[in-house]
Each structure stands twice: as structure tokens, then as C-alpha cells.
Design a protein around this motif. Structure first.
Motif, PDB file in Angstrom:
ATOM      1  N   ALA A  83       0.830  -1.205   0.000  1.00 28.63           N
ATOM      2  CA  ALA A  83       0.000   0.000   0.000  1.00 28.63           C
ATOM      3  C   ALA A  83       0.865   1.257   0.000  1.00 28.63           C
ATOM      4  CB  ALA A  83      -0.928  -0.015   1.210  1.00 28.63           C
ATOM      5  N   LEU A  86       3.231   1.413  -3.347  1.00 35.41           N
ATOM      6  CA  LEU A  86       2.568   1.834  -4.581  1.00 35.41           C
ATOM      7  C   LEU A  86       2.191   3.307  -4.525  1.00 35.41           C
ATOM      8  CD1 LEU A  86       0.402  -1.218  -5.563  1.00 35.41           C
ATOM      9  CD2 LEU A  86       2.399  -0.340  -6.690  1.00 35.41           C
TER      10      LEU A  86
ATOM     11  N   ALA B  63      -6.392  -8.780  -2.961  1.00 36.08           N
ATOM     12  CA  ALA B  63      -6.164  -7.368  -2.666  1.00 36.08           C
ATOM     13  C   ALA B  63      -4.918  -6.817  -3.338  1.00 36.08           C
ATOM     14  CB  ALA B  63      -6.083  -7.175  -1.159  1.00 36.08           C
ATOM     15  N   ILE B  64      -3.780  -7.476  -3.116  1.00 39.33           N
ATOM     16  CA  ILE B  64      -2.518  -6.886  -3.555  1.00 39.33           C
ATOM     17  C   ILE B  64      -2.444  -6.826  -5.080  1.00 39.33           C
ATOM     18  CG2 ILE B  64      -0.029  -7.239  -3.542  1.00 39.33           C
ATOM     19  CD1 ILE B  64      -0.204  -8.175  -0.746  1.00 39.33           C
ATOM     20  N   LEU B  67      -4.539  -4.126  -6.493  1.00 40.40           N
ATOM     21  CA  LEU B  67      -3.863  -2.848  -6.282  1.00 40.40           C
ATOM     22  C   LEU B  67      -2.813  -2.611  -7.366  1.00 40.40           C
ATOM     23  CD1 LEU B  67      -4.427  -0.931  -3.985  1.00 40.40           C
ATOM     24  CD2 LEU B  67      -2.443  -1.799  -2.809  1.00 40.40           C
ATOM     25  N   PHE B  70      -4.551  -1.843 -10.648  1.00 38.46           N
ATOM     26  CA  PHE B  70      -5.088  -0.483 -10.643  1.00 38.46           C
ATOM     27  C   PHE B  70      -3.991   0.524 -10.926  1.00 38.46           C
ATOM     28  CE2 PHE B  70      -9.167  -1.182  -8.158  1.00 38.46           C
ATOM     29  CZ  PHE B  70      -9.930  -0.720  -9.200  1.00 38.46           C
ATOM     30  N   VAL B  71      -2.859   0.370 -10.249  1.00 32.65           N
ATOM     31  CA  VAL B  71      -1.774   1.340 -10.424  1.00 32.65           C
ATOM     32  C   VAL B  71      -1.263   1.306 -11.858  1.00 32.65           C
ATOM     33  CG1 VAL B  71       0.596   1.833  -9.763  1.00 32.65           C
ATOM     34  CG2 VAL B  71      -1.109   1.435  -8.033  1.00 32.65           C
ATOM     35  N   SER B 155      -0.257   6.028   3.236  1.00 30.54           N
ATOM     36  CA  SER B 155      -0.572   5.936   1.803  1.00 30.54           C
ATOM     37  C   SER B 155      -1.584   6.995   1.397  1.00 30.54           C
ATOM     38  CB  SER B 155      -1.063   4.539   1.447  1.00 30.54           C
ATOM     39  OG  SER B 155      -2.119   4.180   2.283  1.00 30.54           O
TER      40      SER B 155
END
Lengths: 109, 165
Positions: A83, A86, B63-64, B67, B70-71, B155
Motif C-alpha cells: 500500500a 505503490l 487485494a494486492i 492494487l 489499478f496502479v 498511503s
């Protein structure tokens, strides 16, 4: 050759040791091979998972569940790390408009 | 622990890990990594770590990886924008990675191949792992929640465009 086939009759701790050694070195290779910082980050995840598999294997072969708790904590820390990592990568991309790790050489002399 | 299942899963794990590193498009890398994590979930099931298998599936592949995806889509990465190293550096990377693998394999050669331990009924289930987690490892578990709050705050602050003072 006979010895090789015989060694696969019973999967032991040694097979898991070799599997995670191979997986870990693929992760190291990925960090060295690529220039895209997101793929480098994914290779780090690969290395973490190699260690996770080994911890689970040792926990199974020694009959001790503490190893699985360690794997659980590694997953927790990896989730937090991804988290924050990124978010940092997105910030870097906003500033330098590229995913090239070579653009970040300000700390080099 | 069936040998055939182990061999199939190990082949899948290693080949998809190699494809993560060597595929040119970052989106393909993420998708191969999802397959790699799926096969690692299979390894956990073979190792009687049922709780870990579920957590791996939910946290890592759920989840990871989402993520990451998405990025990559936010940054609009594809084959054309992908930076590459010169060939001699790539060859050096492959060489040093294989050398590390040889050294690790050679150093692990002499490890005794013990038979699997006899385990209780609740080994690796949510009940068994939960008992260990909430008795022997209670303090690290609570500290992990503090770590999560720190990561959440960090974050959010990092991803914000401008922090108003």
C-alpha cells in the motif's frame, strides 16, 4: 535416472527447499533484469512468497504451527508495504512522468 | 503430499514466475503473478495449511494484485512506454540470478530429508492457527494493527496531490 524418479516418490522438505530457492533467485533475477519499477516491486513480492512457502513447509514437516503464524505476519507486513510502496511509486510517476528506475539517479554521485 | 500434484504445481509456479520477469507488457506480468500466487495457494493446501491458503487467496491474489493492476492502469503503462536495459546488462542479470540459484541449491544439498511429522486434526485450520496466534503471538498481532493504521495514513497522505497546511 532411477535415483531421480525414486526421489520423487515421497515429497520431502528438500523439494520445498529447492522450489523456494529457485523462486527466490527468479525474484532476484527480476530485480536485476527489469527497469520498470512496478515489475521490480512485483519481483520483491515473488521473493517474499518464496520464503512463505518455505516457512509453511518447515511448519508442516516439524508439526509446529508457529511457522504458519510467521507466514501470516509476513502477509500482513507485505500488504502494508504494498500500500505504501505503490503510493510512493504513483508520486514518483507524477513527478518524473516515467516508470524508468534510471531516472532516479539523484542520489548517485 | 502427492508427488504428481507437487510436480504440476511446482512447474506452474516456476514457469509463471519466469514469465512475470520476462514478459514485455507489465499487465501480462501482473496476470502471470496472479497465476503464480494461485499455484502457491495450491502448495499451501498440499502442506495442510488451509487457513494460509484462504488468506493467501484473499490477501495476495485478491487485494494486492488488484492494487497492482489499478496502479498499472492509472499510470497507463503498456509495451510502448516500457523502458529496457541494454542486452549485456540483461545477460549479466540472468547470469547472476542463475549463479545465485546454483549456490543456494548447492548449499541446501545436504539437508536431511525427514518424513512429515504426525499432526493433529486442527493443524493449519483457522482453529489451530488462531489458538497459536492469540496465545503465543498476541502482542505481535496487536502491533500489526498499529502498523496497518500507519500504512493507511501514510498511503493516503502520499497519494494526495497537495496537502493543505
Amino acid at each position: 535416472m532411477e535415483e531421480l524418479t525414486a526421489s520423487f516418490n515421497q515429497i520431502g522438505i528438500q523439494h520445498y527447499l529447492f522450489l523456494s530457492a529457485v523462486l527466490f533467485s527468479i525474484g532476484v533475477m527480476g530485480v536485476l533484469y527489469r527497469r520498470n519499477f512496478i515489475v521490480i516491486f512485483m519481483s520483491v513480492e515473488l521473493m517474499l512468497n518464496a520464503v512463505n512457502v518455505l516457512l509453511a513447509a518447515f511448519s508442516r514437516f516439524n508439526g509446529d504451527q508457529s511457522g504458519q503464524v510467521f507466514v501470516f505476519f509476513i502477509m500482513v507486513v507485505a500488504a502494508a508495504e504494498v500500500a505504501v510502496g505503490l503510493a510512493i511509486l504513483v508520486m514518483i510517476y507524477r513527478n518524473i512522468r516515467s516508470t524508468d528506475i534510471n531516472a532516479l539517479r539523484n542520489l548517485k554521485w | 503430499m502427492s508427488p504428481i500434484a507437487f510436480l504440476i504445481l511446482a512447474t506452474l509456479t516456476i514457469s509463471s514466475a519466469l514469465l512475470v520477469v520476462f514478459s514485455r507488457n507489465p499487465i501480462y506480468s501482473v496476470l502471470w503473478l496472479v497465476i503464480c500466487f494461485f499455484s502457491i495457494t495450491g502448495h499451501y493446501i498440499l502442506l495442510d495449511a488451509h487457513f494460509l491458503a484462504a488468506v493467501n487467496l484473499i490477501v495476495y491474489t485478491g487485494a494486492i494484485m488488484v492494487l497492482f493492476l489499478f496502479v498499472i492502469m492509472l499510470l497507463n503503462l503498456n509495451k510502448e512506454t516500457e523502458p529496457h536495459k541494454p542486452v549485456y546488462l540483461k545477460a549479466a542479470a540472468v547470469l547472476s540470478g542463475s549463479l545465485l540459484m546454483i549456490i543456494l541449491a548447492a548449499s541446501l544439498q545436504g539437508y536431511a530429508n525427514q518424513p512429515p511429522a504426525i499432526i493433529s486434526e486442527s493443524f493449519g485450520t483457522a482453529k489451530g492457527v488462531g489458538k497459536v496466534l492469540f496465545t503465543d503471538f498476541l502482542l505481535p498481532f496487536e502491533v500489526a494493527s498499529v502498523l496497518f493504521i500507519t500504512a493507511m495514513v501514510g498511503s493516503v497522505i502520499l497519494a494526495k496531490k497537495h496537502v493543505n497546511d
